[in-house]
Design an enzyme around this catalytic site. Structure first.
Site, short mmCIF file in Angstrom:
data_model
loop_
_atom_site.label_atom_id
_atom_site.label_comp_id
_atom_site.label_asym_id
_atom_site.label_seq_id
_atom_site.Cartn_x
_atom_site.Cartn_y
_atom_site.Cartn_z
N LYS A 205 0.82 -1.20 0.00
CA LYS A 205 0.00 0.00 0.00
C LYS A 205 0.86 1.25 0.00
CE LYS A 205 -4.30 -1.97 1.57
NZ LYS A 205 -5.40 -1.97 2.53
N ARG A 239 -3.60 -10.11 4.98
CA ARG A 239 -3.88 -10.23 3.54
C ARG A 239 -2.68 -9.69 2.80
NH1 ARG A 239 -5.94 -7.05 -0.58
NH2 ARG A 239 -7.37 -8.09 -2.06
#
Length: 262
Positions: A205, A239
């Site tokens: 991210k 995840r």
């Protein structure tokens, strides 16, 4: 300390931010899903629409065309599959194809609670305010995220979803500044204290990239570190894109906590 579950990311999309187009072909997607399992994934999280800023929206019909053959093939091979979708129609179709978890990043489809209640899958409620770049001003980001997720959980229960089937995701990277993402991670124990399982997704991210740079290997290494730290704070699952690195980091963290006793 028990090891968190590892969800391997499988993007069946042309435009995901780090691997768009690599697994759009069903055979390539299935092969990659099986490879992630071989690397140590407990679940494969299959998504047919990117959440990258500026991506083109996808209809539920197109989303299902992309993912349903992949879900059916993986579950037929004995793989546990979750579906990454915010469309109730896609969630219903994916559960019929074998998915056991619905991972909903937006929570905007009013038909979703009834669909989840009827289908019997677990449900991941993620905190967001729409697109990842949608601005939002927080006071205490942890308290606000926790309280909003608990309100959603209560609403799901009223719709017939068993509380034992609800998972919380603080939505790292969605409508949050980098410092707010790190605050959520540092105070992850406050989310775990709700008593509901917590899933953490830091993989590749932007707030991680801002810290370590653009090199994919460095971002995956940073993700492995955050996975291990999340395990120490009590996360139920992580995840990730690079399953092998995070699985190794988690195994080390568990061994550390157990003094090397398996």
């Amino acid at each position: 300390m028990s090891r968190p579950l590892v969800f391997g990311v499988l993007n069946v999309t042309p435009d995901s931010f780090s691997d768009g187009g690599e697994h759009l072909d069903p055979d390539a997607a299935i092969a990659h899903g099986l490879a992630l399992v071989a690397d140590g994934a407990d679940w494969i999280d299959v998504g047919g629409e990117s959440t990258a800023p500026g991506r083109a929206p996808v209809t539920p019909q197109e989303e299902q065309r992309r993912i349903l053959p992949v879900i059916a093939a993986l579950t037929a091979a004995g793989v546990r599959v979750s579906v990454d979708t915010y469309h109730a129609a896609t969630a219903e179709a994916a559960v019929r194809a074998g998915a056991g978890i619905v991972n909903d990043v937006y929570g905007t489809d009013p038909a979703m609670p009834a669909a989840v209640a009827a289908g019997g899958a677990r449900y991941v409620a993620m905190h967001s305010f729409g697109e990842p770049t949608t601005p939002h001003a927080y006071g205490d980001v942890v308290a606000e995220v926790r309280d909003e997720l608990l309100r959603r959980a209560d609403s799901l229960v009223r719709a017939g979803v068993g509380r034992d089937r609800i998972v919380l995701d603080p939505g790292l990277g969605f409508s949050k500044e980098p410092e707010e993402n790190w605050t959520l991670l540092r105070r992850l124990d406050e989310l775990v204290a709700t008593g509901l399982p917590v899933l953490i997704g830091t993989s590749r991210k932007r707030f991680v990239r801002r810290l370590v740079g653009d090199e994919l290997a460095d971002r995956d290494l940073a993700t492995a570190v955050t996975s291990a730290l999340a395990a120490r704070a009590g996360a139920w699952a992580v995840r990730v894109h690079d399953v092998r690195a995070s699985r190794v980091a988690l195994d080390v963290a568990v061994a550390w906590g157990a003094g090397g006793q398996s």
